[in-house]
Motif scaffolding. Structure first.
Motif, PDB file in Angstrom:
ATOM      1  N   HIS A 188       7.340  11.215   2.870  1.00 33.28           N
ATOM      2  CA  HIS A 188       6.259  11.703   3.743  1.00 33.28           C
ATOM      3  C   HIS A 188       6.323  11.004   5.097  1.00 33.28           C
ATOM      4  CE1 HIS A 188       4.453   8.248   1.686  1.00 33.28           C
ATOM      5  NE2 HIS A 188       3.453   8.215   2.552  1.00 33.28           N
ATOM      6  N   HIS A 191       1.771   9.206   8.068  1.00 36.18           N
ATOM      7  CA  HIS A 191       0.858   8.081   8.265  1.00 36.18           C
ATOM      8  C   HIS A 191       1.111   7.434   9.628  1.00 36.18           C
ATOM      9  CE1 HIS A 191       0.111   8.810   4.150  1.00 36.18           C
ATOM     10  NE2 HIS A 191      -0.149   7.577   3.738  1.00 36.18           N
ATOM     11  N   ASP A 197       3.539   1.924   3.007  1.00 35.15           N
ATOM     12  CA  ASP A 197       3.196   3.293   2.651  1.00 35.15           C
ATOM     13  C   ASP A 197       3.514   4.189   3.834  1.00 35.15           C
ATOM     14  OD1 ASP A 197       2.322   5.670   1.705  1.00 35.15           O
ATOM     15  OD2 ASP A 197       0.198   5.228   1.913  1.00 35.15           O
ATOM     16  N   TYR A 299       2.314  10.958  -4.964  1.00 32.64           N
ATOM     17  CA  TYR A 299       2.848  11.518  -3.720  1.00 32.64           C
ATOM     18  C   TYR A 299       3.321  12.964  -3.958  1.00 32.64           C
ATOM     19  CZ  TYR A 299       2.348   6.853  -1.758  1.00 32.64           C
ATOM     20  OH  TYR A 299       1.834   5.660  -1.312  1.00 32.64           O
ATOM     21  N   TYR A 327      -2.748  -1.828   0.872  1.00 27.61           N
ATOM     22  CA  TYR A 327      -2.557  -0.377   0.864  1.00 27.61           C
ATOM     23  C   TYR A 327      -3.611   0.320   1.742  1.00 27.61           C
ATOM     24  CZ  TYR A 327      -2.763   4.392  -1.022  1.00 27.61           C
ATOM     25  OH  TYR A 327      -2.790   5.752  -1.153  1.00 27.61           O
ATOM     26  N   HIS A 328      -3.150   1.204   2.636  1.00 31.74           N
ATOM     27  CA  HIS A 328      -4.020   1.965   3.537  1.00 31.74           C
ATOM     28  C   HIS A 328      -4.937   1.081   4.377  1.00 31.74           C
ATOM     29  CE1 HIS A 328      -3.612   6.363   1.905  1.00 31.74           C
ATOM     30  NE2 HIS A 328      -2.462   5.825   2.263  1.00 31.74           N
TER      31      HIS A 328
HETATM   32 ZN   LIG Z   1      -0.753   6.928   1.887  1.00 27.79          ZN
END
Ligand SMILES: [Zn+2]
Length: 454
Positions: A188, A191, A197, A299, A327-328
């Motif tokens: 992906h 982000h 991530d 995902y 994370y995030h």
């Molecule tokens: Zn993510």
């Protein structure tokens, strides 16, 4: 949760580790989202390393049960005191704006402003990463520490964004091999400034693409997808239903530069060839690597493994999403990923691809009792005692199981040896005229036969 430092193996070479980390550094400042110019800029960068076609799908296009959204772009965002001092500033970090915020320009009370602010009280210096793709709203993210300093009664707010008809953009690279059977590698690209991530998967997919594109011979064909999460894989699958049947193995790459050992999540089929190959590679990789069962969350494997698609696609990461506090958040930054861990993950991906490329079925040419290995100098050819023993066992297992019905991965599984050791043994025995490859494509034919049974 505390994450143990993994037994990272030494990098292939320092240049590779440096290259993998450098692209993370280069792409880190770009404000990406599921659509928009940040994605295009990211893909243009990747295009310098792998031959990538960039596809644009118009907003409003129906893709299965979904619709390609309007395109979002942001130039600036801030909260200012009435004296004009920026107390929240997009230029400082793109995480400060809720991804997909609608434009706003207003003077608001502190109480009203707080209704649009997101913080992480448990980590007071970190900024959370928030999105609002499918609900029209606006918001800003700040550290809890910064929030405590906001004491004025009113503030000026600006989000200089656009949300209008445009396109969803993704990148695709197809590398044909001798067989039309394909390996799908997907990551992906949606982000903003988050390293593990997102950028780690992009980095590894990019350099795997470069390696694959330079191979003098590829038995299988490869398709690399650089897509926005969820809507990107749904869009690709909806537009490429005629290509799905050629995909024999697939891997979603994400979270590969952070701490912890390698974690492989099985495909929905649970025992597809890619699942078995990953089990073999990880079992021999490091003690802290782990195999997990498929779940319909995570995902893009969620889409590739939906019941109507049902592709043999697993997901490779280190400590999975949601299991590390960074994370995030803004703490998933350039210090959270390391060059050595990226290189270790990259090497594991290559080892996995080498199983897909190197699997074959052999026939022993001396099935009547064991051939005399000592006479041929095949015993004790290796260094230490343990290594010699492993080598010897690999030769014996290959000679015993290569009856034309077992491929090399079957031999590796039955013998608990690494695929690599088994393959080296087969190559050596073939050189000595003791083994013959029966049918290079036999493993593929078997996969052909089992496809659809999952
Ligand atoms: Zn993510």
């Amino acid at each position: 949760m505390k994450v143990a430092e993994s037994n990272v193996q030494p990098a292939l070479d320092s240049t590779l580790a440096g290259d993998l980390y450098r692209i993370v550094t280069d792409l880190y400042p770009i404000c990406r989202s599921i659509t928009g110019d940040g994605v295009r800029e990211t893909l243009r960068h990747i295009q310098n390393i792998v031959p990538l076609s960039i596809c644009e799908v118009p907003s409003g296009t129906r893709v299965f049960d979904w619709t390609v959204p309007r395109e979002w772009n942001v130039r600036d965002a801030w909260v200012k005191t009435l004296d004009g001092d920026r107390v929240i500033d997009f230029r400082e970090s793109n995480l400060h704006v809720v991804n997909y915020s609608v434009p706003v320009r207003a003077r608001v009370s502190l109480a009203e402003l707080k209704r649009h602010l997101h913080t992480l009280p448990e980590h007071p210096t970190w900024v959370p990463y928030k999105t609002s793709y499918y609900a029209e709203t606006w918001g800003l993210c700040i550290s809890a520490e910064r929030l405590r300093t906001l004491n004025d009664s009113e503030y000026d707010v600006c989000i200089d964004s656009t949300l209008e008809d445009g396109h969803l953009t993704y990148g695709e690279c197809y590398l044909p091999g001798e067989s039309k059977n394909e390996v799908l590698l997907s990551c992906h690209i949606c982000h903003p400034s988050l390293c593990n991530d997102n950028l780690s998967g992009i980095s590894i997919a990019t350099f795997l693409g470069q390696w694959l594109s330079r191979l003098p011979r590829r038995r299988l064909s490869y398709r690399l997808l650089f897509i926005p999460g969820t809507i990107g894989s749904i869009t690709w699958l909806a537009r490429n239903q005629d290509k799905v049947d050629a995909i024999r193995h697939g891997l979603v790459l994400t979270g590969l530069g952070g701490p912890g050992g390698l974690v492989y999540k099985r495909s929905r089929r649970t025992d597809a060839f890619i699942d078995r190959a990953a089990v073999n590679v990880l079992r021999h990789w490091s003690q802290d690597s782990e195999i997990r069962d498929f779940t319909p969350y995570g995902y893009d494997e969620r889409q590739y493994c939906s019941p109507g698609i049902n592709l043999p696609v697993g997901c490779l990461s280190r400590t999975p999403y949601g299991e590390y506090p960074e994370y995030h958040t803004s703490a998933d930054d350039l210090s959270f990923v390391t060059a050595d861990r990226l290189a270790d993950s990259y090497r594991a991906c290559r080892a996995l691809i080498e199983v897909l490329e190197g699997n074959a079925t052999y026939l022993t040419l001396n099935p009547m009792c064991e051939p005399q290995l000592g006479r041929r100098g095949l015993y004790g050819a290796m260094g230490g005692a343990a290594e010699s023993r492993r080598h010897e066992m690999a030769l014996l297992w290959v000679l015993n199981l290569c009856d034309g019905d077992h491929n090399l991965l079957d031999v590796a599984e039955r013998s608990s040896l690494s695929f690599d050791a088994v393959r080296n043994a087969a190559v050596l025995l073939e050189e000595h005229g003791l083994l013959q490859q029966v049918h290079a494509q036999k493993a593929d034919a078997r996969l052909e036969h089992t496809r659809g049974n999952g």
